[in-house]
Motif scaffolding. Structure first.
Motif, short mmCIF file in Angstrom:
data_model
loop_
_atom_site.label_atom_id
_atom_site.label_comp_id
_atom_site.label_asym_id
_atom_site.label_seq_id
_atom_site.Cartn_x
_atom_site.Cartn_y
_atom_site.Cartn_z
N LEU B 76 -5.09 3.00 7.92
CA LEU B 76 -6.08 4.21 7.95
C LEU B 76 -6.85 3.72 6.57
O LEU B 76 -6.36 3.71 5.52
CB LEU B 76 -5.39 5.36 7.74
CG LEU B 76 -6.40 6.49 8.01
CD1 LEU B 76 -6.70 6.74 9.50
CD2 LEU B 76 -5.59 7.78 7.39
N GLU B 77 -8.14 3.24 6.72
CA GLU B 77 -8.87 2.91 5.69
C GLU B 77 -9.50 4.29 4.84
O GLU B 77 -9.43 5.23 5.51
CB GLU B 77 -10.15 2.00 6.04
CG GLU B 77 -9.71 0.74 6.34
CD GLU B 77 -10.64 -0.13 6.62
OE1 GLU B 77 -12.09 0.03 6.38
OE2 GLU B 77 -10.70 -0.92 7.56
N TRP B 82 -11.11 10.03 4.42
CA TRP B 82 -12.16 10.84 3.97
C TRP B 82 -12.74 11.91 5.19
O TRP B 82 -12.99 12.85 5.12
CB TRP B 82 -13.01 10.42 3.38
CG TRP B 82 -14.07 11.24 2.56
CD1 TRP B 82 -15.57 11.40 2.76
CD2 TRP B 82 -13.76 12.03 1.46
NE1 TRP B 82 -16.07 12.16 1.78
CE2 TRP B 82 -15.12 12.94 1.11
CE3 TRP B 82 -12.65 12.53 0.86
CZ2 TRP B 82 -14.93 13.73 0.36
CZ3 TRP B 82 -12.75 13.51 0.01
CH2 TRP B 82 -13.64 14.13 -0.26
N LYS B 83 -12.83 10.93 6.31
CA LYS B 83 -13.58 11.71 7.61
C LYS B 83 -12.74 12.70 8.01
O LYS B 83 -13.00 13.53 8.81
CB LYS B 83 -13.75 10.41 8.41
CG LYS B 83 -15.02 9.97 8.27
CD LYS B 83 -15.36 8.93 9.56
CE LYS B 83 -16.29 8.13 9.18
NZ LYS B 83 -15.90 6.78 9.88
N MET B 84 -11.17 12.68 7.62
CA MET B 84 -10.37 13.59 8.35
C MET B 84 -10.18 14.76 7.37
O MET B 84 -9.35 15.56 7.59
CB MET B 84 -9.05 12.67 8.23
CG MET B 84 -8.83 11.86 9.51
SD MET B 84 -6.98 11.30 9.68
CE MET B 84 -6.33 12.63 9.96
N LYS B 85 -10.80 14.94 6.33
CA LYS B 85 -10.57 15.95 5.36
C LYS B 85 -10.63 17.33 6.18
O LYS B 85 -10.02 18.28 5.72
CB LYS B 85 -11.38 15.94 4.23
CG LYS B 85 -12.95 16.03 4.50
CD LYS B 85 -13.62 15.85 3.07
CE LYS B 85 -14.97 16.42 3.19
NZ LYS B 85 -15.71 15.39 4.00
N ASP B 86 -11.70 17.31 6.92
CA ASP B 86 -12.09 18.72 7.73
C ASP B 86 -10.72 18.81 8.72
O ASP B 86 -10.20 20.21 8.51
CB ASP B 86 -13.12 18.39 8.59
CG ASP B 86 -13.43 19.84 9.30
OD1 ASP B 86 -13.75 20.92 8.63
OD2 ASP B 86 -13.88 19.67 10.51
N LEU B 87 -10.29 17.88 9.37
CA LEU B 87 -9.02 18.30 10.06
C LEU B 87 -7.73 18.71 9.15
O LEU B 87 -7.27 19.65 9.67
CB LEU B 87 -8.52 16.92 10.59
CG LEU B 87 -9.42 16.57 12.23
CD1 LEU B 87 -8.70 15.12 12.78
CD2 LEU B 87 -9.24 17.69 13.01
N LEU B 259 -0.33 7.51 0.58
CA LEU B 259 -1.39 7.34 -0.30
C LEU B 259 -1.52 5.91 -0.46
O LEU B 259 -2.64 5.24 -0.46
CB LEU B 259 -1.44 8.02 -1.66
CG LEU B 259 -2.59 8.32 -2.40
CD1 LEU B 259 -3.74 9.06 -1.52
CD2 LEU B 259 -2.34 9.14 -3.67
N ALA B 260 -0.43 5.43 -1.10
CA ALA B 260 -0.41 3.94 -1.37
C ALA B 260 -0.77 3.08 -0.18
O ALA B 260 -1.54 2.07 -0.37
CB ALA B 260 0.86 3.51 -1.87
#
Lengths: 188, 622
Positions: B76-77, B82-87, B259-260
């Motif tokens: 996951l780049e 970041w695009k998933m933050k909403d989810l 995260l890493a």
């Protein structure tokens, strides 16, 4: 200095010593472009747009090809069929070839002598080339007499070299001569 | 030592026996491992003595979850995260809060102490990352709508672990037992709040910094030694190190390694890390699932059967209900929503930790904890079964209904002449080519996401197994002229051919095959149009190779066409001899010899033996 375009069609160039020598004699000349059709379009799918653009840039066009069954190899015919479009090369608005020079540079297995009314082939080379002449005529082009090497299967090395030099001289003349002095035929 | 070896053998043998069977039956590996665990557990074969041993193994192997999240992070780049933050924020948070609140309210209603109720609610709101992600990966649904939403929820739950662990000690009556707490959160427990916060941020910062600038050079340095095991060791070090750091400051290790992983997603070592860690992850997770199976306390369950089973089902239903509503709000289709909601309906492995913690804090009595452990393990076992039912029985029904509805809507539109089965790489190229020439094909595919995409693009697509007669009927097989199979399963192809020959004899069947042997089988069945998938591409590639080596383009083009025709013809000749093994071999030899002759003759300067094109020797010599 005119720009010269050689439209070269030989389905088995790798086996043709004569055409190899001819191409070698002119390939390094400045302002001479060679289009090796069988290499460019092995599957006969011709890029019409590109061919027309190149054609338009040049003032002298040479169809260089072996003489098969009294005509050119099929890919050159395909090229003529597709590239010389109605409305571009001829017909209304078809003015893009006007005043360009055209000639056939031909190699044949049969000797010069068999292409005569008395010879085995009964007609002269010029007569066999009438379809090309008329093509040029229809497109307002200036059709020049053909360059011919006959008897290619038996040709000797020195004779071939002399012919290759002559071909080079012809191309240079067409490229550099102020007014082309060779008589040509054009629709008036 | 012996004990360890025997244990290892028992676990591995159980897994080797159960998992393939489970996979064969379409149940997925998770359920296979769980069943293996139950089998070797204390109540059946008794290889594992009691639930405690199972729990010990479970705690040790929980590390597999940490590794799994690291590996998922690798894929996951950062910009995609970041695009998933909403989810994560909306879907995840509403799931955690609503579920926890509902369970809390219900437990109060049935008269449970509110502290216990809150602890239970918070614990049970979590779902099992291990089970859900493993199943999603196995079903290749990580990138589907429901897969992405599930992943968002799981990530949020991993984040939620931090506040949950922080809240539990506050529930202890009058704080008397606070000091008895032996600490889930490492040495920071006794620091003032601001130090804790600071340290948490420092730890996250360290992980990010190392991910950006530290690990790359280290891995580069290690990989220069060309010792593979050293690289594997470094990969393990990264994961273990981060997990340790996170535990030190009281964060979720899984979250830290995730995260890493995300930070390393752009690193050139991504694939090496993946391939090195994947077996560890797989083994640990497998063990973990087996341990879960082994912890199920059947004695307790059978003595309180009605209560435990109703609790288990109640919890699952409740969790699924909350998720169903969320899925509905987010616009998931019904099949998607079902797999989303019931996929996440189990209780998390992490809940075992919170139960133990709550027990330690004195919020739970030991009996409560046992009870909850049994319920949790049961939910973990039941969800894969429920999912199986949904995948195999309910979703196909729903899709069928959908396609039936569609069919009714389609009766007025013209019938397509071509039916195209399979729309993966091969089929889609074919379909695009047909479409570019104004031929619309009716497409059959059994990948639901693919079907959705194609529908959006205006293709007429039917979901489902093309070897089902009713589906072929509804795809218009009676009116069609040609049926193309672009799938790569020879078994399905054979079934399809049989079906067509029996029910739609007028259909011209054109089949993609893998190789000669498959082609023979189809020829035996009387199929005329067989397309070996590699034939054209490999010859075309060979053409380009020869051109690069200086051969003339048109000569090579002709030779390639000849070669292909020759190969196809040879196939037909060989087919007649294929049952006679000995003759077959000699025929193959002969064919190869002829092929060589043809080629070498053609390409040598003296090619006249084979190729008389344009100028033959006899003619030249005249």
């Amino acid at each position: 200095m005119r720009k010269v375009l050689i439209i070269f069609a030989h389905p088995k160039f790798e086996h043709s010593d004569v055409n190899f020598q001819l191409i070698n004699a002119v390939k390094d000349l400045e302002n001479v472009t060679i289009r090796d059709l069988y290499e460019l379009y092995p599957d006969f799918t011709i890029n019409i747009q590109e061919e027309q653009e190149i054609l338009f840039e040049h003032e002298v066009v040479i169809f260089q090809h072996p003489f098969y069954w009294y005509s050119c190899p099929p890919l050159l015919k395909q090229w003529i069929d597709l590239v010389l479009e109605f409305g571009w090369a001829y017909g209304p608005g078809g003015v893009y070839l006007k005043n360009k020079y055209l000639l056939n540079a031909i190699t044949s297995g049969g000797s010069q002598e068999v292409y005569s009314h008395e010879g085995r082939n009964r007609f002269t080379l010029e007569e066999f080339l009438r379809p090309f002449e008329q093509t040029a005529y229809l497109c307002w082009m200036r059709y020049l007499p053909p360059f011919h090497i006959g008897g290619t299967h038996q040709i000797q090395v020195d004779e071939l070299q002399r012919k290759a030099r002559a071909y080079r001289e012809l191309v240079l003349q067409l490229r550099d001569e102020k007014e082309i002095s060779i008589p040509y035929l054009q629709k008036t | 030592m012996n004990g360890f070896l025997i244990n290892a053998i028992i676990f591995i043998v159980a897994a080797i026996i159960c998992v393939p069977i489970a996979k064969r039956l379409g149940m997925g590996s998770v359920l296979g491992y769980l069943i293996a665990g139950i089998l070797i557990g204390p109540y059946l074969l008794g290889f594992i003595e009691d639930g405690n041993q199972g729990q010990d193994i479970m705690h040790t192997t929980e590390f597999g979850v940490v590794m799994m999240l690291f590996l998922i992070g690798l894929e996951l780049e950062p910009k995609n995260l970041w695009k998933m933050k909403d989810l994560i924020l909306k879907v995840g948070l509403s799931q955690v809060l609503n579920t926890a609140a509902l369970i809390f309210e219900i437990s109060i209603l049935i008269g449970v102490n509110w502290r216990v109720g809150l602890a239970v609610g918070l614990s049970m709101a979590l779902s099992s990352t291990a089970i859900v992600l493993q199943s999603l990966k196995e079903k290749h649904q990580m990138d589907s709508n429901s897969g992405r939403m599930s992943f968002g929820v799981l990530l949020m739950q991993d984040i939620a672990v931090i506040p949950i662990l922080a809240v539990l000690p506050l529930l202890v009556v009058a704080g008397a037992e606070m000091s008895a707490d032996s600490g889930h959160g490492g040495f920071l427990e006794h620091q003032p709040g601001w130090v804790q916060t600071l340290m948490i941020f420092a730890a996250i910062g360290l992980v990010i910094l190392m991910g950006r600038y530290g690990f790359g050079p280290i891995l580069n340095w290690v990989s220069k030694t060309k010792l593979r095991e050293l690289f594997t060791a470094s990969a393990l070090l990264i994961v273990v190190g981060i997990a340790f750091l996170m535990e030190l400051v009281g964060l979720s290790p899984a979250l830290g390694t995730f995260l890493a992983g995300v930070i390393l997603a752009n690193s050139p070592y991504k694939h090496a890390l993946e391939s090195d860690l994947d077996p560890f992850k797989g083994l640990l997770l497998g063990l973990f699932f087996m341990a879960v199976g082994a912890t199920i306390n059947f004695e307790l369950i059978s003595s309180n059967a009605s209560v435990i089973i109703s609790l288990t089902l109640g919890v699952m239903l409740l969790k699924a209900l909350v998720l169903l509503i969320i899925g509905k709000v987010r616009g998931l289709s019904i099949p998607e929503n079902l797999s989303f909601a019931f996929g996440l309906a189990q209780v998390s492995e992490f809940s075992f930790v919170t139960y133990a913690f709550a027990l330690q804090l004195g919020i739970f009595a030991a009996s409560t904890s046992d009870f909850l452990i049994a319920v949790t393990a049961l939910t973990m076992t039941l969800t894969p079964i429920v999912m199986l039912v949904i995948d195999k029985l309910i979703i196909p029904k729903l899709r069928e209904k959908e396609s039936k509805n569609e069919r009714e809507a389609d009766t007025f539109s013209e019938k397509n002449k071509v039916i195209l089965v399979g729309f993966a790489h091969f089929g889609s190229t074919l379909g695009r080519f047909l479409r570019a020439n104004g031929i619309e094909a009716t497409v059959l595919d059994f990948n639901p996401d693919q079907v959705d995409l194609l529908r959006k693009m205006g293709f007429k697509v039917f979901y489902g197994d093309a070897t089902r007669l009713d589906l072929l009927h509804s795809a218009g097989a009676e009116e069609a002229q040609i049926l193309i199979s672009a799938i790569n399963s020879s078994e399905t192809n054979r079934k399809l051919v049989e079906l067509c020959q029996e029910h739609f004899p007028h259909l011209e069947v054109m089949i993609r095959t893998k190789n000669r042997n498959d082609a023979y089988e189809l020829m035996e069945m009387g199929v005329e149009h067989i397309y070996r998938e590699h034939l054209d591409t490999s010859i075309r590639m060979g053409e380009d190779v020869l051109k690069k080596l200086g051969f003339r383009a048109h000569t090579i083009h002709r030779l390639a066409s000849q070669f292909r025709k020759y190969d196809e013809d040879a196939l037909k000749v060989l087919f007649q001899y294929k049952n006679d093994r000995e003759e077959y071999i000699s025929k193959v030899k002969k064919q190869i010899e002829q092929q060589e002759l043809l080629l070498s003759g053609e390409l040598s300067k003296k090619f006249s033996l084979n190729d008389q094109a344009w100028d033959s020797e006899p003619m030249k010599n005249r």
